[in-house]
Design a protein around this motif. Structure first.
Motif, mmCIF file in Angstrom:
data_model
loop_
_atom_site.group_PDB
_atom_site.id
_atom_site.type_symbol
_atom_site.label_atom_id
_atom_site.label_comp_id
_atom_site.label_asym_id
_atom_site.label_seq_id
_atom_site.Cartn_x
_atom_site.Cartn_y
_atom_site.Cartn_z
ATOM 1 N N ALA A 98 1.112 -1.143 0.195
ATOM 2 C CA ALA A 98 0.260 -0.247 0.124
ATOM 3 C C ALA A 98 0.784 1.199 -0.005
ATOM 4 O O ALA A 98 0.324 1.995 -0.768
ATOM 5 C CB ALA A 98 -1.226 0.041 1.268
ATOM 6 N N LEU A 99 2.115 1.421 0.442
ATOM 7 C CA LEU A 99 3.249 1.997 0.732
ATOM 8 C C LEU A 99 4.098 2.609 -0.575
ATOM 9 O O LEU A 99 4.738 3.805 -1.054
ATOM 10 C CB LEU A 99 3.569 1.987 1.831
ATOM 11 C CG LEU A 99 2.628 2.512 3.350
ATOM 12 C CD1 LEU A 99 3.920 2.368 4.471
ATOM 13 C CD2 LEU A 99 1.947 3.707 3.397
ATOM 14 N N GLY A 100 3.888 1.592 -1.336
ATOM 15 C CA GLY A 100 4.902 1.501 -2.600
ATOM 16 C C GLY A 100 5.380 0.712 -3.008
ATOM 17 O O GLY A 100 6.258 0.740 -3.849
ATOM 18 N N LEU A 101 6.072 -0.498 -2.049
ATOM 19 C CA LEU A 101 6.629 -1.319 -1.885
ATOM 20 C C LEU A 101 6.567 -2.324 -3.255
ATOM 21 O O LEU A 101 5.325 -3.062 -2.977
ATOM 22 C CB LEU A 101 7.044 -2.436 -0.779
ATOM 23 C CG LEU A 101 8.078 -1.972 0.479
ATOM 24 C CD1 LEU A 101 7.957 -1.966 1.847
ATOM 25 C CD2 LEU A 101 9.018 -0.083 -0.140
ATOM 26 N N ALA A 102 6.943 -3.545 -3.950
ATOM 27 C CA ALA A 102 6.793 -4.413 -5.176
ATOM 28 C C ALA A 102 6.417 -5.457 -4.340
ATOM 29 O O ALA A 102 5.704 -6.349 -4.584
ATOM 30 C CB ALA A 102 7.932 -4.394 -5.759
ATOM 31 N N SER A 103 6.896 -5.776 -3.225
ATOM 32 C CA SER A 103 6.924 -6.384 -2.051
ATOM 33 C C SER A 103 7.531 -6.934 -1.037
ATOM 34 O O SER A 103 8.393 -5.901 -0.536
ATOM 35 C CB SER A 103 7.572 -8.265 -2.525
ATOM 36 O OG SER A 103 9.073 -8.098 -3.257
ATOM 37 N N VAL A 104 7.503 -8.144 -0.205
ATOM 38 C CA VAL A 104 7.505 -7.554 1.232
ATOM 39 C C VAL A 104 7.858 -9.124 1.644
ATOM 40 O O VAL A 104 6.757 -9.554 1.646
ATOM 41 C CB VAL A 104 7.012 -6.808 2.585
ATOM 42 C CG1 VAL A 104 7.062 -7.351 3.568
ATOM 43 C CG2 VAL A 104 6.526 -5.350 1.561
ATOM 44 N N LEU A 158 -6.308 1.712 6.321
ATOM 45 C CA LEU A 158 -6.405 3.102 5.721
ATOM 46 C C LEU A 158 -5.123 3.585 4.949
ATOM 47 O O LEU A 158 -5.381 3.893 3.997
ATOM 48 C CB LEU A 158 -6.010 4.261 7.426
ATOM 49 C CG LEU A 158 -7.367 4.424 7.783
ATOM 50 C CD1 LEU A 158 -6.445 5.088 9.296
ATOM 51 C CD2 LEU A 158 -8.799 4.914 7.375
ATOM 52 N N ALA A 159 -4.409 3.311 5.260
ATOM 53 C CA ALA A 159 -3.560 3.427 3.515
ATOM 54 C C ALA A 159 -3.495 2.348 2.939
ATOM 55 O O ALA A 159 -3.660 2.743 1.639
ATOM 56 C CB ALA A 159 -1.755 2.643 4.143
ATOM 57 N N GLU A 160 -4.124 0.831 2.699
ATOM 58 C CA GLU A 160 -4.746 0.284 1.547
ATOM 59 C C GLU A 160 -6.001 1.318 0.844
ATOM 60 O O GLU A 160 -5.664 1.374 -0.323
ATOM 61 C CB GLU A 160 -5.085 -0.654 1.494
ATOM 62 C CG GLU A 160 -3.519 -2.220 2.399
ATOM 63 C CD GLU A 160 -5.083 -3.237 2.101
ATOM 64 O OE1 GLU A 160 -4.211 -3.995 2.319
ATOM 65 O OE2 GLU A 160 -5.985 -3.365 3.188
ATOM 66 N N LYS A 161 -6.484 2.394 1.527
ATOM 67 C CA LYS A 161 -7.416 3.276 0.970
ATOM 68 C C LYS A 161 -7.217 3.994 0.928
ATOM 69 O O LYS A 161 -7.944 5.126 -0.389
ATOM 70 C CB LYS A 161 -8.685 3.327 1.950
ATOM 71 C CG LYS A 161 -9.187 1.975 2.328
ATOM 72 C CD LYS A 161 -10.292 2.135 3.377
ATOM 73 C CE LYS A 161 -11.312 1.218 3.739
ATOM 74 N NZ LYS A 161 -12.670 1.631 4.603
ATOM 75 N N GLY A 162 -5.666 4.273 0.449
ATOM 76 C CA GLY A 162 -4.840 5.741 0.341
ATOM 77 C C GLY A 162 -5.356 7.181 1.042
ATOM 78 O O GLY A 162 -5.040 7.800 0.681
ATOM 79 N N LEU A 163 -5.841 6.899 2.517
ATOM 80 C CA LEU A 163 -5.900 7.746 2.944
ATOM 81 C C LEU A 163 -4.702 8.220 3.401
ATOM 82 O O LEU A 163 -4.586 8.896 4.022
ATOM 83 C CB LEU A 163 -6.770 7.632 4.227
ATOM 84 C CG LEU A 163 -8.914 7.302 3.838
ATOM 85 C CD1 LEU A 163 -9.645 7.004 4.284
ATOM 86 C CD2 LEU A 163 -9.104 8.961 3.049
ATOM 87 N N TYR A 164 -3.632 6.998 3.820
ATOM 88 C CA TYR A 164 -2.535 7.433 4.627
ATOM 89 C C TYR A 164 -1.194 6.990 3.445
ATOM 90 O O TYR A 164 -1.929 5.417 2.933
ATOM 91 C CB TYR A 164 -2.472 5.802 5.940
ATOM 92 C CG TYR A 164 -2.653 6.587 7.294
ATOM 93 C CD1 TYR A 164 -4.079 7.788 7.330
ATOM 94 C CD2 TYR A 164 -3.004 6.037 7.811
ATOM 95 C CE1 TYR A 164 -4.398 8.605 8.532
ATOM 96 C CE2 TYR A 164 -3.437 6.381 9.745
ATOM 97 C CZ TYR A 164 -4.319 7.750 9.804
ATOM 98 O OH TYR A 164 -4.640 8.280 10.715
ATOM 99 N N GLY A 165 -0.357 8.008 3.790
ATOM 100 C CA GLY A 165 0.756 7.958 2.859
ATOM 101 C C GLY A 165 1.786 7.514 4.299
ATOM 102 O O GLY A 165 1.054 7.364 5.256
ATOM 103 N N PRO A 166 3.066 8.098 3.934
ATOM 104 C CA PRO A 166 4.421 7.386 4.912
ATOM 105 C C PRO A 166 4.565 8.240 6.166
ATOM 106 O O PRO A 166 4.444 7.651 6.667
ATOM 107 C CB PRO A 166 5.747 7.187 4.131
ATOM 108 C CG PRO A 166 5.064 6.925 2.206
ATOM 109 C CD PRO A 166 3.694 7.590 2.143
ATOM 110 N N ASN A 167 4.311 9.095 5.776
ATOM 111 C CA ASN A 167 4.024 9.920 6.418
ATOM 112 C C ASN A 167 3.245 10.429 7.733
ATOM 113 O O ASN A 167 3.341 9.968 8.596
ATOM 114 C CB ASN A 167 4.023 12.044 6.206
ATOM 115 C CG ASN A 167 5.269 12.017 5.172
ATOM 116 O OD1 ASN A 167 6.714 11.293 5.520
ATOM 117 N ND2 ASN A 167 4.986 12.816 4.454
#
Length: 253
Positions: A40-46, A91-100
């Motif tokens: 959700a934050l932009g990593l390709a895989s974890v 919330l990160a998956e919904k785009g409401l939260y970014g890394p900050n």
């Protein structure tokens, strides 16, 4: 994605995984939340490797890998923290939260606990209720209430001083059993065995055992066996405390 950004996101994801494990989440949930949050934050895989007291996390973006290791220090079971971390992931998956936003939210996370007097009261009532369900009379239920409430007070006091958890369980079981024996010593109840059995139920490590079985069933054998061993040691410590109390009281069930 810049290297600094990947480093920052990786640190946040591994912090979430560390908190989940520290506060009692099962391994499968830790892997799922870590992977979902990272993507959700932009990593390709974890990729995550979990052991009994540490975890290793590797993030991948555009062929660039970053691996970090964290030590796990248990803080006790707290589902409020686990639910809060899951909420951050959603919330990160919904785009409401970014890394900050994720970083700020993680910095504000603190475990919330109930007041000690309320914990003692509810433990006493719950154990007394179990005594009643076991067929104990009113006197046995009253004895159970005071024995378990006093035992929980001892447990919280010892925990506040950061004693070893095994010592905590053994001393708590001893104090609780000594008080519960009053029904035998002074013939206060017709069902004193119910008080003896119900007053120490607060020491049953049910949640760790459930997590251990869940981990082993889902393929996390190392973590599952470790958790099972820890729960078994807690049970043995409780049995030692109960046995010493019964020996001193001259009671053999």
């Amino acid at each position: 994605m810049y290297a600094d950004t990947q480093n920052d996101i990786t640190r946040q994801v591994v912090r979430v995984a560390q908190l989940l494990l520290a506060y009692g989440a099962e391994s499968d949930l830790v892997e799922e939340i870590s992977q979902r949050l990272g993507q959700a934050l932009g990593l390709a895989s974890v990729e995550l490797s979990i052991s009994s007291n540490s975890l290793v996390l590797t993030s991948l973006v555009h062929g660039r890998c970053i691996t970090t290791t964290r030590r796990i220090r248990e803080h006790g079971i707290n589902m409020t923290i686990v639910c809060e971390l899951q909420r951050i992931c959603l919330l990160a998956e919904k785009g409401l939260y970014g890394p900050n936003e994720v970083r700020k939210r993680l910095a504000r996370i603190e475990p919330k606990t109930y007041p000690p007097y309320l914990v003692v009261l509810m433990i006493g009532l719950s154990c007394a209720s179990f005594c009643h369900l076991f067929g104990g009379d009113i006197a046995a239920s009253v004895i159970t209430f005071f024995a378990s409430a006093m035992g929980m007070s001892v447990r919280l006091t010892i925990a506040k001083r950061h004693f070893n958890l095994l010592v905590n369980f053994a001393v708590t079981a001893f104090v609780t059993s000594m008080i519960a024996q009053l029904g035998y010593m002074f013939s206060l109840s017709d069902t004193p065995q119910s008080a003896m059995a119900a007053s120490v139920l607060m020491l049953v490590p049910g949640f760790p055992m459930i997590n251990a079985i869940s981990d082993m069933v889902k393929g996390h054998m190392n973590v599952g066996i470790s958790r099972w061993g820890h729960a078994t040691l807690l049970t043995v410590s409780s049995v030692i405390g109960i046995t010493i109390a019964m020996q001193l009281g001259g009671i053999f069930l």
